[in-house]
Enzyme design. Structure first.
Site, PDB file in Angstrom:
ATOM      1  N   LYS A 115       0.831  -1.216   0.000  1.00 57.05           N
ATOM      2  CA  LYS A 115       0.000   0.000   0.000  1.00 57.05           C
ATOM      3  C   LYS A 115       0.853   1.248   0.000  1.00 57.05           C
ATOM      4  O   LYS A 115       0.474   2.259  -0.575  1.00 57.05           O
ATOM      5  CB  LYS A 115      -0.956  -0.004   1.194  1.00 57.05           C
ATOM      6  CG  LYS A 115      -2.134  -0.928   0.993  1.00 57.05           C
ATOM      7  CD  LYS A 115      -3.343  -0.493   1.790  1.00 57.05           C
ATOM      8  CE  LYS A 115      -4.520  -1.391   1.495  1.00 57.05           C
ATOM      9  NZ  LYS A 115      -5.634  -1.215   2.420  1.00 57.05           N
ATOM     10  N   LYS A 197      -3.549 -11.411  -7.167  1.00 61.18           N
ATOM     11  CA  LYS A 197      -4.815 -11.539  -6.424  1.00 61.18           C
ATOM     12  C   LYS A 197      -5.923 -10.705  -7.088  1.00 61.18           C
ATOM     13  O   LYS A 197      -5.642  -9.603  -7.564  1.00 61.18           O
ATOM     14  CB  LYS A 197      -4.557 -11.035  -4.999  1.00 61.18           C
ATOM     15  CG  LYS A 197      -5.698 -11.155  -4.040  1.00 61.18           C
ATOM     16  CD  LYS A 197      -5.351 -10.508  -2.709  1.00 61.18           C
ATOM     17  CE  LYS A 197      -5.628  -9.027  -2.719  1.00 61.18           C
ATOM     18  NZ  LYS A 197      -5.716  -8.382  -1.411  1.00 61.18           N
ATOM     19  N   LYS A 200     -10.016  -5.229  -5.394  1.00 61.11           N
ATOM     20  CA  LYS A 200     -10.959  -4.125  -5.616  1.00 61.11           C
ATOM     21  C   LYS A 200     -10.308  -2.995  -6.384  1.00 61.11           C
ATOM     22  O   LYS A 200     -10.965  -2.241  -7.066  1.00 61.11           O
ATOM     23  CB  LYS A 200     -11.353  -3.503  -4.275  1.00 61.11           C
ATOM     24  CG  LYS A 200     -12.115  -4.358  -3.326  1.00 61.11           C
ATOM     25  CD  LYS A 200     -12.290  -3.585  -2.002  1.00 61.11           C
ATOM     26  CE  LYS A 200     -12.549  -4.515  -0.856  1.00 61.11           C
ATOM     27  NZ  LYS A 200     -12.467  -3.928   0.448  1.00 61.11           N
TER      28      LYS A 200
END
Ligand code: TYM
Length: 334
Positions: A115, A197, A200
Site C-alpha cells: 500500500k 490476487k 478491488k
C-alpha cells in the site's frame, strides 16, 4: 465464550467495489459459520481512512456494505453487524496495543509495503499501524476464530503475537484467535493475470467480478478470462488461470477438484468458462435482488445499525475495562 458459543470476529472495508474474492474468501464462509459461533461482523470504516476517501462516498459505501452483509444471508438478529466507528473501544484498545507492538514487526507487513508503494504520496502513520487496529478489532471481542482470505493471514499472525505478549505480562487477558480459511476460494486470482490476487483496486475492470455485475457481464468476463494453450482442465501450477477457475467453481458448488476435472474431462475451455460464469451468476443474482429490496427499507437498516452498535459496544467495553485496569489506568469513580 458467549452463551456457551465460541466467538467469531471478521470485517471488511467499504472501499472500492467488492469482488468475487471478497465474497468467496470471506462473506460466503461467514454465512456458513454464523450458526455455530457468536458472531461479530464489522464494516471497518476506521481502516478505510488510511487511504484518502471522499466522505460522502465512504458513508454511502459503508451503508451499502452493511446492507450487503444482510443480503448475503447474515441474520442481523443472530449476528452482530455494526460499524467499527460506532464503537469507540476499537480505537481505544488500538492505542494501548500500539504500545505493545514493535516497529520491526510492522515493518515486515507485506500489505504495508504494497500500500505504501501504491500511495507513495500518503504514507501515513495509520497505514503503518493498521495491523494494530485490526488486532484490536479481534481481541476486543475475545474472538476464537477469524474467517479471512489468505491475504490477511499475516495480520492474524501479528494479532496472535501481540495478544501472547500482552498475556505474558498481565495474565490471561486475551483469547488467542485462530484464522479460518475456507476449503476453496481463500485466494481468488485476477481473471486477467492469474498470478495476481483479484483486487478491488485493479484498474482493469475485466480482471475482477464485482458483486454488482449483472449476469451478462459476469459471463462475458469469464469468457475473456486468461488461461493457457494446454487445452485440458486440470488443477496444477502450470495452469494458474484454469486452476483459478477450478477454485472458483469449487467454492461455488462445493465439488472437489477431482469431481470437477472429471465433469469437464475432454471438454473445451469455452464450455468450462461458461459453466463457471453461470454458476457465479446464479450465486450472486439472489444476493443482488435482496440487496436492492433491503436498500429501500431505510428504517429497517437504521434499526440494525443502532441495536447492533449497542450490543458490540457492550462486549467491547467489557474487554476494554479489563485491559485498562491491567495496564494501570485509574478506576472510574461512580
Ligand atoms: P478487505 O476489506 O481487503 O477484504 C475483506 C475480506 O476479503 C478477503 N479477500 C479475498 N479472499 C480471497 N481472494 C481474494 N482475491 C480476496 N480479496 C480479499 C480478505 O482476506 C478479507 O477476509 N484488513 C481487512 C479488514 C479487517 C479485518 C479485521 C478482517 C479489519 N479488521 C479483523 C478480519 C478481522 C481488509 O482490509 O480486508
Amino acid at each position: 465464550m458467549i452463551d456457551d458459543k465460541k466467538i467469531l470476529f471478521s470485517g471488511m472495508q467499504a472501499t472500492g467495489s467488492l469482488t468475487l474474492g471478497n465474497y468467496l474468501g470471506a462473506l460466503k464462509n461467514w454465512v456458513t459459520l454464523s450458526d455455530e459461533y457468536e458472531c461479530f461482523y464489522s464494516v471497518v470504516d476506521l481502516h478505510s481512512i488510511t487511504v484518502r476517501q471522499d466522505p460522502a462516498e465512504l458513508r454511502k459505501k459503508a451503508r451499502n456494505l452493511m446492507t450487503l452483509y444482510i443480503a448475503a444471508g447474515l441474520d442481523p438478529v443472530k449476528n452482530c453487524i455494526y460499524y467499527q466507528s460506532h464503537v469507540s473501544g476499537h480505537a481505544e484498545l488500538a492505542w494501548i496495543l500500539n504500545c505493545f507492538t514493535y516497529m520491526g514487526e510492522l515493518n515486515r507487513m507485506t500489505q504495508f509495503k504494497d500500500k505504501s508503494a501504491k500511495h507513495a504520496d500518503n504514507i501515513n502513520a495509520g497505514l503503518f499501524t493498521y495491523p494494530v487496529l485490526m488486532a484490536a478489532d479481534i481481541l476486543l471481542y475475545q474472538a476464537d476464530v477469524v474467517p479471512v482470505g489468505k491475504d490477511q493471514l499475516q495480520h492474524i499472525e501479528i494479532t496472535r503475537d501481540i495478544a501472547t505478549r500482552f498475556n505474558s505480562i498481565y495474565g490471561d487477558v486475551f483469547t488467542i484467535p485462530e484464522p479460518y480459511l475456507g476449503k476453496a476460494g481463500a485466494k481468488i486470482m485476477s481473471l486477467q493475470d492469474p498470478t495476481k490476487k483479484m483486487s478491488k483496486s485493479d484498474e482493469n475492470p475485466n480482471a475482477s467480478i464485482y458483486l454488482t455485475d449483472d449476469r451478462d457481464t459476469i459471463i462475458r468476463k469469464f469468457k475473456r478470462a486468461v488461461t493457457d494453450s494446454l487445452g485440458c482442465i486440470k488443477y496444477n501450477e502450470e495452469q494458474p488461470g484454469i486452476s483459478n477457475l477450478i477454485d472458483i467453481y469449487r467454492a461455488c458448488t462445493g465439488m472437489t477438484v477431482e469431481e470437477i476435472e472429471k465433469e469437464f474431462d475432454g471438454k473445451g475451455y469455452g464450455d468450462f468458462k461458461l459453466a463457471v460464469g453461470e454458476c457465479v451468476a446464479d450465486m450472486l443474482t439472489p444476493v443482488q435482488t435482496r440487496f436492492d429490496e433491503l436498500s429501500k427499507d431505510k428504517a429497517y437498516i437504521d434499526g440494525i445499525i443502532k441495536e447492533n452498535a449497542e450490543k458490540a459496544g457492550y462486549y467491547a467495553n467489557k474487554t476494554l475495562r479489563k485491559v485498562q485496569k491491567k495496564v494501570g489506568f485509574p478506576e472510574r469513580v461512580r
